[in-house]
Design an enzyme around this catalytic site. Sequence first.
Site, PDB file in Angstrom:
ATOM      1  CB  THR A  81      -0.967  -0.012   1.201  1.00 30.44           C
ATOM      2  OG1 THR A  81      -1.906   1.063   1.058  1.00 30.44           O
ATOM      3  CG2 THR A  81      -0.223   0.148   2.518  1.00 30.44           C
ATOM      4  N   GLY A 145      -8.546  -0.909   6.386  1.00 31.35           N
ATOM      5  CA  GLY A 145      -7.971  -2.209   6.703  1.00 31.35           C
ATOM      6  C   GLY A 145      -7.620  -2.262   8.182  1.00 31.35           C
ATOM      7  CB  CYS A 174      -5.283  -1.909  -1.632  1.00 33.03           C
ATOM      8  SG  CYS A 174      -4.737  -1.137  -0.097  1.00 33.03           S
TER       9      CYS A 174
END
Length: 215
Positions: A81, A145, A174
């Site tokens: 990410t 998340g 992601c």
Amino acid sequence: MSLDLNWQWWGTGLAYAATLSRQEGLREQVLNGLPSECLGLLEHREVIPVGKRPVPDLPAPADLHERGIDFHATRRGGLATWHGPGQLVGYLICAVGRRNWTVRGTVASMEEGLIQWLKSVGIQGSRHCGHPGVWVGEKKVGSIGLHFRKGVSIHGFALNLEPAGEGASLIEPCGLTRETLTSVRELTGAAPSARSAAPKVGDWVIDCLPRRPSS
């Protein structure tokens, strides 16, 4: 019903490793019964955190450092990410299990908080089934998340106020292309700083968390 949970401003330009250590420390305190639950709001310096899965063609950490991009290898699964300037990050340290909230219900509540704040600045956000986060059409403006240990969460959300930095173009954040991401500035032509957005975003997220056990 009061949550006894407040947001805190942790700062801007923060290193990922330091904030991860802070989250884990607070989680230990919560597990030991201390009143350390909070929603930590902050802005990272540019960083690419990666999980256990390999990231094809990612430059070496030393090369990233020369570009002003941090690299952080984590123990989590999942994909790489990106965090950095122009993105408001919120880390939820909360005894979700003790409150009898479900994981899905907690994620949905955080999504709703972001959706309500976006609505207040003229953006109609929504959910995509099977893809946690907040979307505007086919583009993602907010990611979510969480990680749980013994029912206590860490990590949380990332809200894109400004377009993503260079590091996001080196990965598929992601699992998405950079072109799939959008930001408040791209959607409206203007964007607040992370520090100025934090109070209202924090209030909305906390206000949307469950006030009773979720089913």
